[in-house]
Design a protein around this motif. Structure first.
Motif, PDB file in Angstrom:
ATOM      1  N   GLY A 111       0.801  -1.221   0.000  1.00 16.07           N
ATOM      2  CA  GLY A 111       0.000   0.000   0.000  1.00 16.07           C
ATOM      3  C   GLY A 111       0.829   1.264   0.000  1.00 16.07           C
ATOM      4  N   VAL A 112       1.998   1.214   0.638  1.00 20.37           N
ATOM      5  CA  VAL A 112       2.873   2.385   0.685  1.00 20.37           C
ATOM      6  C   VAL A 112       3.546   2.616  -0.668  1.00 20.37           C
ATOM      7  N   VAL A 113       3.843   1.536  -1.374  1.00 21.83           N
ATOM      8  CA  VAL A 113       4.603   1.637  -2.616  1.00 21.83           C
ATOM      9  C   VAL A 113       3.732   1.968  -3.830  1.00 21.83           C
ATOM     10  N   ILE A 114       2.505   1.447  -3.893  1.00 20.89           N
ATOM     11  CA  ILE A 114       1.689   1.637  -5.089  1.00 20.89           C
ATOM     12  C   ILE A 114       1.046   3.020  -5.132  1.00 20.89           C
ATOM     13  N   ASP A 115       0.639   3.403  -6.310  1.00 20.94           N
ATOM     14  CA  ASP A 115      -0.144   4.624  -6.493  1.00 20.94           C
ATOM     15  C   ASP A 115      -1.598   4.265  -6.164  1.00 20.94           C
ATOM     16  N   HIS A 116      -2.176   4.913  -5.183  1.00 20.05           N
ATOM     17  CA  HIS A 116      -3.531   4.583  -4.745  1.00 20.05           C
ATOM     18  C   HIS A 116      -4.590   4.867  -5.815  1.00 20.05           C
ATOM     19  N   GLU A 117      -4.254   5.641  -6.812  1.00 19.42           N
ATOM     20  CA  GLU A 117      -5.201   5.953  -7.885  1.00 19.42           C
ATOM     21  C   GLU A 117      -5.007   5.068  -9.113  1.00 19.42           C
ATOM     22  N   SER A 118      -4.152   4.061  -9.016  1.00 19.58           N
ATOM     23  CA  SER A 118      -3.874   3.204 -10.169  1.00 19.58           C
ATOM     24  C   SER A 118      -4.631   1.885 -10.063  1.00 19.58           C
ATOM     25  N   GLY A 119      -4.602   1.133 -11.146  1.00 19.62           N
ATOM     26  CA  GLY A 119      -5.227  -0.179 -11.172  1.00 19.62           C
ATOM     27  C   GLY A 119      -4.555  -1.172 -10.239  1.00 19.62           C
ATOM     28  N   ALA A 120      -3.325  -0.896  -9.812  1.00 24.15           N
ATOM     29  CA  ALA A 120      -2.622  -1.778  -8.872  1.00 24.15           C
ATOM     30  C   ALA A 120      -3.300  -1.771  -7.506  1.00 24.15           C
ATOM     31  N   ASN A 121      -4.099  -0.763  -7.239  1.00 24.36           N
ATOM     32  CA  ASN A 121      -4.814  -0.657  -5.960  1.00 24.36           C
ATOM     33  C   ASN A 121      -6.143  -1.393  -6.072  1.00 24.36           C
ATOM     34  N   PHE A 122      -6.079  -2.684  -6.274  1.00 25.31           N
ATOM     35  CA  PHE A 122      -7.277  -3.489  -6.539  1.00 25.31           C
ATOM     36  C   PHE A 122      -8.046  -3.861  -5.288  1.00 25.31           C
ATOM     37  N   ILE A 123      -7.480  -3.673  -4.106  1.00 23.02           N
ATOM     38  CA  ILE A 123      -8.125  -4.181  -2.884  1.00 23.02           C
ATOM     39  C   ILE A 123      -9.335  -3.353  -2.447  1.00 23.02           C
ATOM     40  N   PRO A 124      -9.448  -2.133  -2.298  1.00 22.12           N
ATOM     41  CA  PRO A 124      -8.587  -0.958  -2.424  1.00 22.12           C
ATOM     42  C   PRO A 124      -7.976  -0.568  -1.082  1.00 22.12           C
ATOM     43  N   LEU A 125      -6.956   0.272  -1.149  1.00 21.55           N
ATOM     44  CA  LEU A 125      -6.275   0.756   0.048  1.00 21.55           C
ATOM     45  C   LEU A 125      -6.174   2.277  -0.009  1.00 21.55           C
ATOM     46  N   ASN A 126      -6.170   2.884   1.174  1.00 24.61           N
ATOM     47  CA  ASN A 126      -5.848   4.309   1.272  1.00 24.61           C
ATOM     48  C   ASN A 126      -4.817   4.465   2.382  1.00 24.61           C
ATOM     49  N   GLY A 127      -4.400   5.673   2.659  1.00 20.80           N
ATOM     50  CA  GLY A 127      -3.374   5.893   3.681  1.00 20.80           C
ATOM     51  C   GLY A 127      -3.757   5.355   5.048  1.00 20.80           C
ATOM     52  N   ALA A 128      -5.017   5.505   5.430  1.00 17.09           N
ATOM     53  CA  ALA A 128      -5.471   4.990   6.729  1.00 17.09           C
ATOM     54  C   ALA A 128      -5.379   3.465   6.762  1.00 17.09           C
ATOM     55  N   ASP A 129      -5.765   2.818   5.665  1.00 12.78           N
ATOM     56  CA  ASP A 129      -5.637   1.359   5.579  1.00 12.78           C
ATOM     57  C   ASP A 129      -4.180   0.934   5.726  1.00 12.78           C
ATOM     58  N   ASP A 130      -3.301   1.654   5.023  1.00 14.80           N
ATOM     59  CA  ASP A 130      -1.884   1.295   5.050  1.00 14.80           C
ATOM     60  C   ASP A 130      -1.353   1.263   6.479  1.00 14.80           C
ATOM     61  N   TRP A 131      -1.621   2.311   7.233  1.00  7.85           N
ATOM     62  CA  TRP A 131      -1.076   2.367   8.585  1.00  7.85           C
ATOM     63  C   TRP A 131      -1.797   1.413   9.535  1.00  7.85           C
TER      64      TRP A 131
END
Length: 154
Positions: A111-131
């Protein structure tokens, strides 16, 4: 004559007789089940109408903070079921907490490495999820290690 204090010290585990690691794994499993269910409850999950199957376009947020999708909620439910099943044994409980914690640390790093606005964020995740995933990973590993006895500890 023995007093109540002396008697309580002699018990293996006054709460329920289960090893602490088993109780920890079961508790974590139940928490994941609750979180998975709450992700499907309108009101607790804001923007519920925007809940998508997967992907960064899901604008639903659990507690108005953690971005969720149907996939994300199902993963929480599956993780909860796994915790309850593995909590039946000490070794399963320890494996669930340590391996599960490692999975959450990998998810945090992802989650820290990917762009949250890209297709790689399929789960989805945001900064709060990451931490949250970081603290879950560290906490689960700590529970797995601290609630089991090593070969030299009594």
């Amino acid at each position: 004559m023995t007093n109540a204090m002396a008697h309580s010290r002699g018990r293996r585990n006054p709460a329920d007789g289960r090893a602490p690691v088993r109780r920890a794994a079961a508790t974590v499993g139940v928490l994941f089940l609750i979180i998975g269910v709450l992700g499907f409850v309108p009101g607790i999950t804001s923007n519920f109408g925007d809940l998508a199957w997967a992907g960064h376009n899901s604008d639903a947020k659990l507690l108005g903070l953690f971005q969720v999708s149907v996939l994300h909620n199902v993963v929480h439910l599956a993780f909860g079921v796994a915790g309850l099943l593995l909590a039946r044994t000490i070794s399963g409980s320890r494996a669930y907490l340590i391996a599960g914690g490692a999975i959450y640390l990998v998810l945090w790093l992802y989650g820290v490495v990917i762009d949250h606005e890209s297709g790689a964020n399929f789960i989805p995740l945001n900064g709060a999820d990451d931490w949250l995933h970081f603290f879950l990973g560290v906490g689960m590993i700590a529970l797995g290690l601290l609630t089991t006895r090593g070969p030299n500890r009594r």
